[in-house]
Scaffold this active site. Structure first.
Site, PDB file in Angstrom:
ATOM      1  N   LEU A  21       0.819  -1.212   0.000  1.00 32.64           N
ATOM      2  CA  LEU A  21       0.000   0.000   0.000  1.00 32.64           C
ATOM      3  C   LEU A  21       0.851   1.260   0.000  1.00 32.64           C
ATOM      4  O   LEU A  21       0.428   2.315  -0.462  1.00 32.64           O
ATOM      5  CB  LEU A  21      -0.940   0.018   1.209  1.00 32.64           C
ATOM      6  CG  LEU A  21      -2.059  -1.024   1.225  1.00 32.64           C
ATOM      7  CD1 LEU A  21      -2.831  -0.930   2.528  1.00 32.64           C
ATOM      8  CD2 LEU A  21      -2.996  -0.819   0.034  1.00 32.64           C
ATOM      9  N   GLY A  22       2.038   1.179   0.571  1.00 30.66           N
ATOM     10  CA  GLY A  22       2.891   2.360   0.631  1.00 30.66           C
ATOM     11  C   GLY A  22       4.213   1.998   1.274  1.00 30.66           C
ATOM     12  O   GLY A  22       4.356   0.974   1.943  1.00 30.66           O
ATOM     13  N   GLY A  24       7.811   3.985   3.152  1.00 33.17           N
ATOM     14  CA  GLY A  24       8.434   5.211   3.630  1.00 33.17           C
ATOM     15  C   GLY A  24       9.757   4.904   4.290  1.00 33.17           C
ATOM     16  O   GLY A  24      10.248   3.763   4.263  1.00 33.17           O
ATOM     17  N   GLY A  25      10.343   5.911   4.908  1.00 32.53           N
ATOM     18  CA  GLY A  25      11.636   5.734   5.528  1.00 32.53           C
ATOM     19  C   GLY A  25      11.600   4.781   6.707  1.00 32.53           C
ATOM     20  O   GLY A  25      12.601   4.158   7.058  1.00 32.53           O
ATOM     21  N   MET A  26      10.417   4.654   7.364  1.00 29.43           N
ATOM     22  CA  MET A  26      10.321   3.823   8.554  1.00 29.43           C
ATOM     23  C   MET A  26       9.966   2.375   8.244  1.00 29.43           C
ATOM     24  O   MET A  26      10.310   1.483   9.003  1.00 29.43           O
ATOM     25  CB  MET A  26       9.265   4.399   9.506  1.00 29.43           C
ATOM     26  CG  MET A  26       9.576   5.799   9.983  1.00 29.43           C
ATOM     27  SD  MET A  26      11.119   5.882  10.889  1.00 29.43           S
ATOM     28  CE  MET A  26      11.882   7.304  10.133  1.00 29.43           C
ATOM     29  N   GLY A  27       9.246   2.138   7.167  1.00 27.91           N
ATOM     30  CA  GLY A  27       8.843   0.775   6.877  1.00 27.91           C
ATOM     31  C   GLY A  27       7.882   0.699   5.708  1.00 27.91           C
ATOM     32  O   GLY A  27       7.769   1.625   4.912  1.00 27.91           O
ATOM     33  N   VAL A  29       3.862  -0.516   4.383  1.00 24.11           N
ATOM     34  CA  VAL A  29       2.479  -0.820   4.744  1.00 24.11           C
ATOM     35  C   VAL A  29       1.919  -1.754   3.677  1.00 24.11           C
ATOM     36  O   VAL A  29       2.011  -1.472   2.482  1.00 24.11           O
ATOM     37  CB  VAL A  29       1.619   0.453   4.850  1.00 24.11           C
ATOM     38  CG1 VAL A  29       0.184   0.090   5.242  1.00 24.11           C
ATOM     39  CG2 VAL A  29       2.213   1.416   5.866  1.00 24.11           C
ATOM     40  N   LYS A  43       1.414  -2.490   9.032  1.00 26.60           N
ATOM     41  CA  LYS A  43       2.645  -1.695   8.952  1.00 26.60           C
ATOM     42  C   LYS A  43       3.788  -2.478   9.583  1.00 26.60           C
ATOM     43  O   LYS A  43       3.697  -2.898  10.735  1.00 26.60           O
ATOM     44  CB  LYS A  43       2.464  -0.352   9.657  1.00 26.60           C
ATOM     45  CG  LYS A  43       3.737   0.497   9.659  1.00 26.60           C
ATOM     46  CD  LYS A  43       3.460   1.966   9.919  1.00 26.60           C
ATOM     47  CE  LYS A  43       3.015   2.263  11.309  1.00 26.60           C
ATOM     48  NZ  LYS A  43       2.932   3.720  11.589  1.00 26.60           N
ATOM     49  N   ASP A 137      -0.090  15.366  15.320  1.00 22.31           N
ATOM     50  CA  ASP A 137       0.238  15.315  13.885  1.00 22.31           C
ATOM     51  C   ASP A 137      -1.040  15.243  13.054  1.00 22.31           C
ATOM     52  O   ASP A 137      -1.191  14.392  12.185  1.00 22.31           O
ATOM     53  CB  ASP A 137       1.134  14.112  13.595  1.00 22.31           C
ATOM     54  CG  ASP A 137       1.920  14.274  12.290  1.00 22.31           C
ATOM     55  OD1 ASP A 137       2.019  15.412  11.788  1.00 22.31           O
ATOM     56  OD2 ASP A 137       2.437  13.261  11.781  1.00 22.31           O
TER      57      ASP A 137
END
Length: 726
Positions: A21-22, A24-27, A29, A43, A137
């Site tokens: 699904l996506g 990013g820098g952290m992991g 999904v 995630k 956030d």
């Protein structure tokens, strides 16, 4: 959604992974299916971060805080293992887009939709604050839209108000543009529920205007404006203005409470049923398409075969491991999307073939997709504009002649004659016509700058062939697709030629003030690149009004007096020709370089013998010298009776690039917004270059710069600059 990759696990605890699904820098999904058949978003944290005790503690806190908030408008946490070797958590899957995606693809929300959005999110924030937390956030990317209402997500930095560990050192945590002043200044002790109210005000203003209330730019610039400037709320509907002004008060104590916000947006007695049909039709269709794509996924059993041992298919440290043998994903899972991404030539048309509609009188007809050419066809740059028109027409003919196409491409041509006022009129006309999917053009930088904002607001992709704008924000102007590098990239071929071919020691850089910032910046970039103990540069400026023969004679004499072995001139063809004649008269025999702004057939007439040997950096090639363009050259000669001019082949590629993006697995795009994103995902290998988004302001290609040389009264193509200077 994207297919799983070879390194992706097949299973995480009791969840079978289906798609990405996506990332990013952290992991990453994933879309997953539980053992009971329900869908979830899982995630998984990257191994590099899972070894960081501080990050693991933050992830554990996200799990804990997420489990404390129960509300219909907060995505529920289903399961998690923060202590696994690769920590993970699973939440309910929402097939709708984020608010950020929705505004980018379909434009700002209408007032009624924004009111429902605000009321539901206020209710969600009440639940967050009621659990003793501050979200910290609240931003468009953390709100998902569903047919029955919005959903708030991501509690990664949520904390109790009294917990200041994240900001005790003055560190700014969160997303600039949606942070409160106290967050922007790192005033940790002041960050409480009122901070979320400020962020909520920023989010709602963005939802109804498509603009951030404190503008765009670098993080530092946005944070400074958040602290010191008033929000720009000019485009906010009048009924929302009082509430948003109060939410965006600089002092936390001056802002309304969340219950007060909710009361101001109260939906009345019909509120419970307002969520049904609360979104505009374009967003409802988008959610329906995504839901259909999920429903079309094969069942878990259909994507598995007997195979590898459990360790190969399970995230290390997850709670459950299959016993004995497990089952591996079939490699053909997602193969259709793989064909689209691979840059194939013929197969991609067939992947997106909708059923043909019956035509009157029998037979079938294909759906129509409309693209527009916005070009200078009668003004000073008509040679370039007409070349692009011919290239686009050949591309349309090529597509429409294919038996395996999924739609017919229809072309509409508009001439701005090189005038910015006329360009803006055309942009408004095309923006208002919802049948137009994309625009090829404009031809000139000035006209492109004049219409950038109009096409952005209309979510109408603007695919430029000959425009080289510098400094355009890729985040703000998502509709701007530049298929040639910006002007500043012309410095690279010039430097390569000076260093590798000329082996220059003393170079004169002549800044032509008549060319504005382009010339000044180009000379500066080349000077910086040549700076070394072995090479020396000096800079001369030719004033915009200096046009007399004596001016160029003096300039040429300064070059010879300085004993230069190379001269770079950053002006247009007329002044370049005058300089060429003056250099020849002064007896100068060193290297002479310029850019495509001087590459004009009239240069030979005006420069005479002084034209010979000049080298030019360009962002276009000569298709007659490119093997991949052989069929295009033959078709062009047959259709128009002449060799294809510069930028005709690039326009051909740009058109088929758009057509590729319009084609999706099993369907074709019918709205502009999704096409904006598809253009950034499409990888097209054309006859001139590879077009794919580079993830920066450089647009959709980076290395497409070339060298030409004046020889025997014509411009001889030397090739891509790295090859020409090897």
């Amino acid at each position: 959604m994207e297919p799983l990759r070879g390194a992706d696990p097949a299973r995480i605890a009791g969840y079978r992974l289906l798609r990405r699904l996506g990332v990013g820098g952290m992991g990453v999904v994933y879309l997953a299916r539980s053992g009971g058949g329900s869908l979830a978003a899982v995630k998984v944290i990257r191994a590099a971060h899972s070894d960081d005790p501080g990050f693991r503690a933050r992830f554990r806190r996200e799990v804990e805080t997420g489990s404390r908030v129960a509300n219909p408008w907060v995505v529920p946490l289903l399961d998690a293992d923060p202590d696994a070797e690769s920590p993970w958590l699973a939440t309910e899957f929402v097939p709708g887009p984020s608010l950020a995606e929705a505004v980018e693809e379909c434009g700002p929300l209408p007032y009624r939709s924004a009111r429902v959005l605000g009321a539901r999110l206020a209710e969600a924030l009440e639940a967050v604050h009621g659990a003793g937390l501050v979200h910290r956030d609240v931003k468009p990317a953390n709100v998902l839209l569903a047919v029955d209402g919005p959903r708030m997500i991501d509690f990664g930095i949520a904390r109790p108000p009294e917990d200041t560990a994240l900001t005790a050192s003055g560190m700014v945590v969160g997303s600039p543009g949606f942070l409160s002043p106290e967050q922007a200044q790192g005033r940790g002790r002041e960050i409480g529920p009122a901070s979320d109210v400020f962020s909520f005000g920023c989010l709602l203003a963005y939802a109804v205007t498509g603009e951030r209330p404190f503008g765009w730019g670098s993080a530092a610039e946005v944070l400074v404006r958040t602290v010191h400037d008033e929000a720009d709320l000019d485009a906010v509907p009048a009924p929302l203005l009082p509430l948003l002004r109060d939410c965006l008060a600089k002092e936390p104590g001056a802002r309304p409470t969340v219950p007060e916000v909710r009361a101001a947006l109260d939906l009345g007695h019909g509120g419970a049923g307002e969520a049904g049909g609360w979104l505009p039709e374009s967003l409802t269709r988008l959610i329906a398409r995504r839901s259909a794509a999920v429903l079309a996924l094969p069942a878990v059993e259909a994507t598995e075969v007997s195979g590898a041992p459990a360790a190969a298919d399970t995230v290390p440290g997850s709670r459950e491991r299959p016993k004995g043998t497990t089952r591996r994903r079939l490699l053909m899972l997602g193969s259709t999307a793989g064909v689209l991404a691979a840059g194939g030539t013929a197969a991609w048309w067939a992947t997106g073939r909708p059923r043909r509609a019956p035509a009157q009188g029998g037979g079938t007809r294909l759906p129509q997709q409309v693209v527009a050419l916005h070009a200078d066809l009668t003004g000073d740059h008509k040679t370039t504009g007409l070349a692009q028109e011919n290239g686009v027409r050949l591309a349309v003919d090529h597509l429409n002649s294919r038996a395996d196409r999924g739609f017919d491409l229809t072309l509409r041509v508009h001439d701005d004659a090189g005038g910015t006022t006329r360009a803006q009129q055309i942009a408004r006309q095309l923006s208002a016509d919802d049948r137009v999917r994309a625009v090829i053009g404009p031809t000139t930088d000035a006209c492109a700058e004049a219409v950038l904002e109009q096409y952005r607001k209309a979510l109408l992709p603007m695919v430029c062939v000959s425009v080289g704008l510098d400094g355009v924000s890729a985040a703000r102007y998502r509709t701007y697709a530049a298929t040639r590098p910006p002007d500043r990239y012309l410095a690279a071929p010039l430097v390569a030629h000076l260093v590798r071919t000329v082996r220059t020691r003393r170079t004169v850089l002549i800044d032509d003030a008549a060319e504005g910032d382009f010339s000044w910046e180009l000379c500066g970039d080349v000077a910086q690149a040549l700076a070394s103990g072995q090479r020396t540069t000096t800079r001369r400026t030719l004033a915009a009004e200096d046009d007399a023969t004596d001016d160029f004679r003096a300039l040429a004499e300064s070059v010879t007096d300085w004993k230069a072995d190379a001269v770079l001139f950053a002006g247009g063809f007329e002044r370049a020709a005058k300089l060429a004649r003056a250099l020849r008269a002064a007896g100068y025999s060193g290297a002479r370089l310029a850019t495509q702004r001087a590459l004009d057939s009239r240069f030979f007439t005006l420069a005479g013998d002084g034209a010979e040997g000049w080298v030019f950096a360009t962002a276009f090639l000569d298709p007659t010298r490119v093997t991949a363009a052989k069929s295009f050259v033959a078709a062009y000669r047959h259709r128009f009776g002449t060799a294809p001019p510069w930028y005709s082949a690039e326009a051909y590629d740009a058109t088929l690039f758009v057509a590729r993006a319009l084609t999706t697995p099993g369907a074709y795009l019918t709205e502009r917004g999704p096409l904006v994103d598809r253009l950034r995902q499409t990888d097209y290998r054309g006859i001139t270059k590879r077009l794919h988004y580079t993830g920066s302001s450089t647009g959709y290609t980076t290395k497409a710069t070339y060298l030409f040389q004046a020889s025997g009264g014509r411009f001889r193509f030397l090739g891509q600059y790295e090859d020409a200077t090897a």
